[in-house]
Structure formats: structure tokens, C-alpha cells
Write a protein that holds these residues in place. Structure first.
Motif, PDB file in Angstrom:
ATOM      1  N   ALA A  21       4.971   7.242   0.816  1.00 18.01           N
ATOM      2  CA  ALA A  21       5.891   6.100   0.866  1.00 18.01           C
ATOM      3  C   ALA A  21       5.115   4.828   0.551  1.00 18.01           C
ATOM      4  O   ALA A  21       3.981   4.651   1.010  1.00 18.01           O
ATOM      5  CB  ALA A  21       6.543   5.983   2.235  1.00 18.01           C
ATOM      6  N   ALA A  22       5.714   3.962  -0.244  1.00 17.38           N
ATOM      7  CA  ALA A  22       5.117   2.666  -0.560  1.00 17.38           C
ATOM      8  C   ALA A  22       5.652   1.620   0.411  1.00 17.38           C
ATOM      9  O   ALA A  22       6.857   1.531   0.639  1.00 17.38           O
ATOM     10  CB  ALA A  22       5.426   2.268  -1.996  1.00 17.38           C
ATOM     11  N   TRP A  23       4.744   0.838   0.978  1.00 15.62           N
ATOM     12  CA  TRP A  23       5.092  -0.204   1.951  1.00 15.62           C
ATOM     13  C   TRP A  23       4.748  -1.571   1.369  1.00 15.62           C
ATOM     14  O   TRP A  23       3.761  -1.716   0.639  1.00 15.62           O
ATOM     15  CB  TRP A  23       4.316  -0.016   3.247  1.00 15.62           C
TER      16      TRP A  23
ATOM     17  N   TRP B 290       0.841  -1.193   0.000  1.00 15.31           N
ATOM     18  CA  TRP B 290       0.000   0.000   0.000  1.00 15.31           C
ATOM     19  C   TRP B 290       0.880   1.247   0.000  1.00 15.31           C
ATOM     20  O   TRP B 290       2.087   1.174   0.193  1.00 15.31           O
ATOM     21  CB  TRP B 290      -0.934   0.006   1.198  1.00 15.31           C
ATOM     22  N   VAL B 291       0.241   2.387  -0.223  1.00  8.91           N
ATOM     23  CA  VAL B 291       0.915   3.683  -0.178  1.00  8.91           C
ATOM     24  C   VAL B 291       0.400   4.450   1.030  1.00  8.91           C
ATOM     25  O   VAL B 291      -0.811   4.471   1.291  1.00  8.91           O
ATOM     26  CB  VAL B 291       0.675   4.488  -1.472  1.00  8.91           C
TER      27      VAL B 291
ATOM     28  N   PRO C  76       4.518   2.054  -7.980  1.00  8.72           N
ATOM     29  CA  PRO C  76       5.658   1.867  -7.070  1.00  8.72           C
ATOM     30  C   PRO C  76       6.195   0.439  -7.022  1.00  8.72           C
ATOM     31  O   PRO C  76       7.201   0.195  -6.353  1.00  8.72           O
ATOM     32  CB  PRO C  76       5.082   2.250  -5.695  1.00  8.72           C
ATOM     33  N   ALA C  77       5.543  -0.501  -7.710  1.00  5.27           N
ATOM     34  CA  ALA C  77       5.911  -1.913  -7.584  1.00  5.27           C
ATOM     35  C   ALA C  77       7.355  -2.174  -7.983  1.00  5.27           C
ATOM     36  O   ALA C  77       8.065  -2.955  -7.326  1.00  5.27           O
ATOM     37  CB  ALA C  77       4.969  -2.775  -8.429  1.00  5.27           C
ATOM     38  N   GLU C  78       7.822  -1.531  -9.049  1.00  2.00           N
ATOM     39  CA  GLU C  78       9.189  -1.780  -9.521  1.00  2.00           C
ATOM     40  C   GLU C  78      10.222  -1.346  -8.481  1.00  2.00           C
ATOM     41  O   GLU C  78      11.207  -2.061  -8.251  1.00  2.00           O
ATOM     42  CB  GLU C  78       9.421  -1.048 -10.839  1.00  2.00           C
ATOM     43  N   ASN C  79      10.032  -0.197  -7.867  1.00  2.00           N
ATOM     44  CA  ASN C  79      10.972   0.270  -6.849  1.00  2.00           C
ATOM     45  C   ASN C  79      10.940  -0.616  -5.607  1.00  2.00           C
ATOM     46  O   ASN C  79      11.973  -0.836  -4.964  1.00  2.00           O
ATOM     47  CB  ASN C  79      10.655   1.723  -6.466  1.00  2.00           C
ATOM     48  N   LEU C  80       9.770  -1.151  -5.269  1.00  2.00           N
ATOM     49  CA  LEU C  80       9.678  -2.043  -4.115  1.00  2.00           C
ATOM     50  C   LEU C  80      10.450  -3.335  -4.359  1.00  2.00           C
ATOM     51  O   LEU C  80      11.084  -3.870  -3.442  1.00  2.00           O
ATOM     52  CB  LEU C  80       8.215  -2.364  -3.806  1.00  2.00           C
TER      53      LEU C  80
END
Length: 219
Positions: A105-107, A92-93, A131-135
Motif C-alpha cells: 500500500a502507498a501512503w 512511502w510504500v 504510485p504517485a498518480e493513484n495517490l
């Protein structure tokens, strides 16, 4: 002629006193060692418990601050909300970040790959886009070693007298909304004797009725 009586200890008495003193010191040293080890073990368990509680509080704050961040899927040319969870993993964000940086922030919470188990926590800043790629590239922080996490998602149906239902999964891409709350249950592994008691929190999501999203409905 008067004789002077000499007083003192014989060699046998001195040796006997040394043996008794050594035995007493050995007993005291053994007792102090056991007490010290027990103190260290208790302190270590207490530190672990406090660390677990602090991490749980941080996760609760991050879920309280869940935000309906939207991104555009270029392949489908559609806008989606970034929030997805099942029984084992949750992403989630949030408006809350561990370092209290400005911005979103993405968690991500997922099962740890270590032998001891636990949860891998990943947090990255959110920019435009998914944000999935950065996670996926972020280094995880493993917490709750010896525990297995389970996630549930609360849906409140106001059309049927506020009927509530805990769901095993939630996809904001499909519902176009956020759940009312998230329940995190941490169950200790049976084969881990060092693990403490089971832990549980229910974090209310304050933005589940955000003006920019539709009313969420489970499928």
C-alpha cells in the motif's frame, strides 16, 4: 357540645411549599446540567485523544513496514525506490494497509487544506509502476485537526562508529535506500484552544537494509 378541631394546610402554606420545591428542583436541574455538560466535554476530549493515539499507532506500524518498492521511470529508463519526504510531507510504500489487505500500500501524509489544519492521509493499493498518480486521485482522510506535522529522517553512518543524524528530507531516488527511522512531531496550533498536547513518535524502518537496495547515504 364538643367542637372537632380541623387540621390541614392553608393556601399560603401550600404556595410557599410549591415555591420552595420549585427552587430546589431548579437548583438540582442546573447542577445536573453543568455536570452533564462537563462529562460530555471530558468524554469528547478523551475520545479525541484516543483517536489521535490510534492513528499514530497505525502510522507507526505502516512506517515499520516500509518496503523498498521499485518502479521504472520510462523517460529515464531507470529504476527508483518509492520513498520521499521533507519536513511537511511524506510518501512511502508499506506492507501494512489500514484494511489489512494483501499486497503493498502507498501512503502519503501532507498538510490539510482545511481551515482547522491537520494532516491529510491518503492510502492506495500498489501495483506496477509509480504510485504517485493513484495517490493524487485518492480521497484524503483528515486527522489531527488543530495540529501541524513535522517529519525528520534518521541516518546512521556505520562507517563512522554508527554516527546518527536527523535529516530534514529524504529522497530514495537519490540515496537508493531507506532511512533508519522516521520521526513524526505533531505540534498543536497556538490559536487552537481545543488542541491537546504535542505528540511525537519515532518509527524504526525495519527494511532499511533490505537485500535488494544499496546502502543509503544522504547527499
Amino acid at each position: 357540645m364538643l367542637s372537632v378541631r380541623q387540621t390541614g394546610f392553608t393556601l399560603l402554606e401550600i404556595l410557599l411549599a410549591l415555591v420552595i420545591s420549585a427552587a430546589i428542583m431548579t437548583t438540582l436541574a442546573t447542577g445536573m446540567y453543568l455536570i452533564t455538560q462537563d462529562w460530555k466535554r471530558t468524554t469528547h476530549d478523551l475520545d479525541d485523544s484516543l483517536d489521535a493515539v490510534l492513528v499514530l499507532l497505525q502510522l507507526e506500524r505502516a512506517l515499520n513496514g516500509a518496503f523498498p518498492h521499485t518502479y521504472i521511470d520510462r523517460d529515464e529508463n531507470k529504476s527508483y525506490i518509492y520513498f520521499k519526504g521533507d519536513e511537511e510531507q511524506l510518501t512511502w510504500v508499506s506492507t501494512v494497509s489500514p484494511a489489512r489487505h494483501a499486497g503493498l500500500a502507498a501512503w502519503q501524509l501532507s498538510p490539510s487544506e482545511s481551515k482547522e489544519g491537520g494532516i491529510d492521509i491518503r492510502v492506495v493499493p500498489v501495483f506496477a509502476g509509480n504510485p504517485a498518480e493513484n495517490l493524487e486521485k485518492a480521497e484524503p482522510l483528515t486527522a489531527f485537526t488543530g495540529y501541524t506535522a513535522r517529519f525528520e529522517y534518521l541516518f546512521v553512518d556505520t562507517e563512522i562508529k554508527d554516527e546518527t543524524e536527523w535529516l530534514k528530507e529524504w529522497s530514495a531516488e537519490k540515496t537508493q535506500g531507506l532511512p533508519n527511522a522516521v520521526r513524526i512531531v505533531l505540534e498543536k496550533n497556538n490559536d487552537d484552544k481545543k488542541a491537546g498536547k504535542d505528540l511525537e513518535i519515532i518509527a524504526a524502518i525495519l527494511a532499511f537494509e533490505h537485500s535488494t537496495i544499496k546502502r543509503a547515504k544522504p547527499l
